[in-house]
Scaffold this motif. Structure first.
Motif, PDB file in Angstrom:
ATOM      1  N   GLY A   1       0.764  -1.232   0.000  1.00 52.72           N
ATOM      2  CA  GLY A   1       0.000   0.000   0.000  1.00 52.72           C
ATOM      3  C   GLY A   1       0.794   1.279   0.000  1.00 52.72           C
TER       4      GLY A   1
ATOM      5  N   ILE B   1      -8.137  -0.742   2.870  1.00 49.01           N
ATOM      6  CA  ILE B   1      -7.584  -2.066   3.161  1.00 49.01           C
ATOM      7  C   ILE B   1      -6.978  -2.125   4.560  1.00 49.01           C
ATOM      8  CG2 ILE B   1      -5.900  -3.802   2.411  1.00 49.01           C
ATOM      9  CD1 ILE B   1      -8.346  -3.398   0.548  1.00 49.01           C
ATOM     10  N   TRP B   2      -6.291  -1.058   4.937  1.00 46.30           N
ATOM     11  CA  TRP B   2      -5.611  -1.055   6.240  1.00 46.30           C
ATOM     12  C   TRP B   2      -6.372  -0.214   7.257  1.00 46.30           C
ATOM     13  CZ3 TRP B   2      -2.977  -5.128   5.889  1.00 46.30           C
ATOM     14  CH2 TRP B   2      -2.297  -5.454   4.712  1.00 46.30           C
TER      15      TRP B   2
ATOM     16  N   SER C   1      -8.214  -7.794   6.193  1.00 44.05           N
ATOM     17  CA  SER C   1      -7.349  -6.889   5.424  1.00 44.05           C
ATOM     18  C   SER C   1      -6.547  -7.652   4.381  1.00 44.05           C
ATOM     19  CB  SER C   1      -6.384  -6.144   6.357  1.00 44.05           C
ATOM     20  OG  SER C   1      -7.080  -5.199   7.132  1.00 44.05           O
TER      21      SER C   1
ATOM     22  N   TRP D   1      -6.892  -7.012   0.581  1.00 46.48           N
ATOM     23  CA  TRP D   1      -5.700  -6.555  -0.128  1.00 46.48           C
ATOM     24  C   TRP D   1      -5.504  -7.361  -1.411  1.00 46.48           C
ATOM     25  CZ3 TRP D   1      -0.823  -9.434   0.050  1.00 46.48           C
ATOM     26  CH2 TRP D   1       0.235  -8.773  -0.575  1.00 46.48           C
TER      27      TRP D   1
END
Ligand SMILES: [Zn+2]
Length: 166
Positions: free
Chosen positions: A30, A48-49, A58, A62
């Motif tokens: 990321g 995602i995070w 996650s 991802w």
């Protein structure tokens, strides 16, 4: 424990920089290198995070946002399998779009989630919608993203259970 490992992985690119295969993998978590050597998060980084996500959600998110889940269309390309039909509906080729958004099972799951959250979700590409979605309340946005990430994980999990049971 898992969360601290992920944080460690996210920090690795800061030290590595470079163009080795290993650093590329970590950069794909990321963070990308911008002009001038600054590290800049990719647009999907906050989705995602998101700090409320479970780490396993996650990781699957991802992979999903980069279309890197090992769906049957990819396995067919690698000649690992010969049957590409979706195990959930047995009606279509299993690719990311079908599995996560178009399959009858997934459509039903997303409708239930949208009703539960009292929110209008798009018909497809919900992960990318999260990136663009503007919400006045940061907490509400984080909760909605957490629920969406959990749903992506559960759809993938249900698909794997179906696949093993077949
Ligand atoms: Zn299907």
């Amino acid at each position: 424990m898992y969360r601290s490992r992920i944080i460690l992985l996210r920090l690795v690119p800061v030290g590595l920089g470079g163009k080795s295969a290993k650093s590329k993998i970590f950069l794909n978590l990321g963070i990308v290198m911008a002009n001038g050597g600054n590290l800049v998060p990719v647009p999907w980084y906050p989705v995602i995070w998101n700090r409320l996500n479970l780490p396993k959600h996650s990781i699957i998110g991802w992979l999903a946002i980069q279309c890197r889940l090992l769906t049957k269309d990819r396995l067919l390309r690698f000649n690992i399998i010969s049957d590409g039909y979706c195990d959930m509906c047995l009606d279509h080729l299993e690719d990311h779009t079908h599995l996560l958004y178009r399959c009858r099972f997934s459509v039903c799951c997303w409708r239930l989630l949208a009703d539960w959250l009292d929110i209008n979700l798009p018909d497809t590409d919900i992960l990318n919608w999260c990136i663009r979605w503007r919400c006045r309340s940061l907490m509400k946005k984080q909760i909605v993203i957490t629920a969406i990430m959990a749903m992506i994980y559960q759809i993938w999990n249900a698909r794997n259970i179906c696949r093993v049971d077949n």
